[in-house]
Design an enzyme around this catalytic site. Structure first.
Site, PDB file in Angstrom:
ATOM      1  N   HIS A   1       4.395  60.053 -37.955  1.00  0.00           N
ATOM      2  CA  HIS A   1       4.696  59.801 -36.537  1.00  0.00           C
ATOM      3  C   HIS A   1       3.469  59.265 -35.817  1.00  0.00           C
ATOM      4  O   HIS A   1       2.352  59.388 -36.303  1.00  0.00           O
ATOM      5  CB  HIS A   1       5.174  61.091 -35.841  1.00  0.00           C
TER       6      HIS A   1
ATOM      7  N   LYS B   1       2.322  62.552 -30.960  1.00  0.00           N
ATOM      8  CA  LYS B   1       3.276  63.644 -31.249  1.00  0.00           C
ATOM      9  C   LYS B   1       2.553  64.989 -31.302  1.00  0.00           C
ATOM     10  O   LYS B   1       1.496  65.110 -31.919  1.00  0.00           O
ATOM     11  CB  LYS B   1       4.013  63.373 -32.564  1.00  0.00           C
TER      12      LYS B   1
END
Ligand code: NAD
Length: 255
Positions: A144, A148
């Site tokens: 990600h 995040k």
């Protein structure tokens, strides 16, 4: 016209929800919850409020993409003013998950760590593969963007639970989420769930099944956050008519 309230409106997914709602037939944005002020302009017909009670009363359904502690506040208030809620926030702890379950006893709640059709199908495939590929080592890698906050991702954990279910093991007893140093050989039952962070990756999940002589890797890559916002709107349309209860994205997609 279904009146939608967006919780987490100034976030990456929240902003897309606001944009997508402009094109959505049968739904309109009625209110957004903000802690202080909104940093962007919004149609003057939309109620912008920092009062959770007012927010809940101004919509037919809430879509939440926020943070675990914010989602907790929303659920606590919803217990007093019940409302259908689509929860997309990930990283909920056991107390917050219990709160979500309690709330679903008096209102319809759809909780999905990933709103995409592709991941919902992947989760099914992982379950089948884990039960079919006896003896294969199961390893999950998620990637990600650098912003995040929770790790491993909610989606990776959902996939890991699906694999553990297919294998007939308790994930909480076999999950490994870090390896470093002289850790010895890999145990037969462990399921690894590893997280990589960098750049602007929207979300990439690979579930690998590794054996001597062969391996299979099932991969899903989200290339746009609209996958999540559009999936959440589809879920909201479906949930708004449902009786109280806790629903999954698989229920909504009839998978
Ligand atoms: P973000 O950090 O860009 O946005 C978070 C939002 O929450 C912001 O609007 C922020 O103002 C709000 N917020 C934070 N604390 C708050 C509080 N105390 N009260 C009210 N609002 C508060 O995050 P994002 O990338 O938009 O993701 C949001 C969540 O959704 C994360 O948990 C992420 O992991 C999850 N997510 C889920 C899916 C899915 O398909 N289910 C997809 C992408 C992201």
């Amino acid at each position: 016209m279904i009146k939608v309230g967006v919780f987490g409106a100034s976030g990456r997914v929240g902003r897309l929800l606001i944009e997508d709602l402009k094109q959505e037939k049968g739904m309109s944005l009625s209110t957004v919850y903000v802690r202080e002020s909104l940093e962007f302009s919004i149609d003057p017909s939309v109620l912008v409020t920092n009062d959770m009670h007012v927010f809940l009363n101004a919509c037919d359904i809430v879509i939440d993409f926020s943070l675990p502690e914010a989602c907790q506040l929303l659920l606590e208030e919803a217990l007093k003013s019940p409302k259908p809620i689509v929860v997309g926030t990930t990283g909920l702890d056991s107390h917050q998950m219990n709160l979500l379950k309690d709330a679903s006893e008096i209102m319809p709640i759809l909780y999905a760590t990933n709103m995409s059709l592709g991941v919902a199908l992947l989760s099914r495939l992982v379950n089948i593969a884990a039960s079919t590929l006896e003896g294969f080592d199961i390893e999950i890698v998620e990637q990600h963007h650098r912003h995040k906050k929770d790790a491993p991702s909610g989606t990776a954990l959902t996939l890991a639970y699906s694999a553990a279910d297919g294998r007939g093991v308790d994930l909480d007893k076999v999950r490994v989420s870090g390896r470093n140093g002289n850790i010895g050989e890999r145990s037969k039952d462990e399921i690894a769930v590893m997280a990589l962070r960098g750049g602007d990756i929207v979300g990439r999940h690979t579930v690998g099944f590794y054996n001597d002589g062969e391996f299979i890797e099932l991969n899903h890559t989200a290339t746009s956050r609209n996958t999540f916002s559009k999936g959440a709107l589809r879920a909201a349309k479906w949930l708004v008519e449902k009786p109280k209860g806790l629903y999954s994205i698989a229920d909504c997609l009839e998978l």
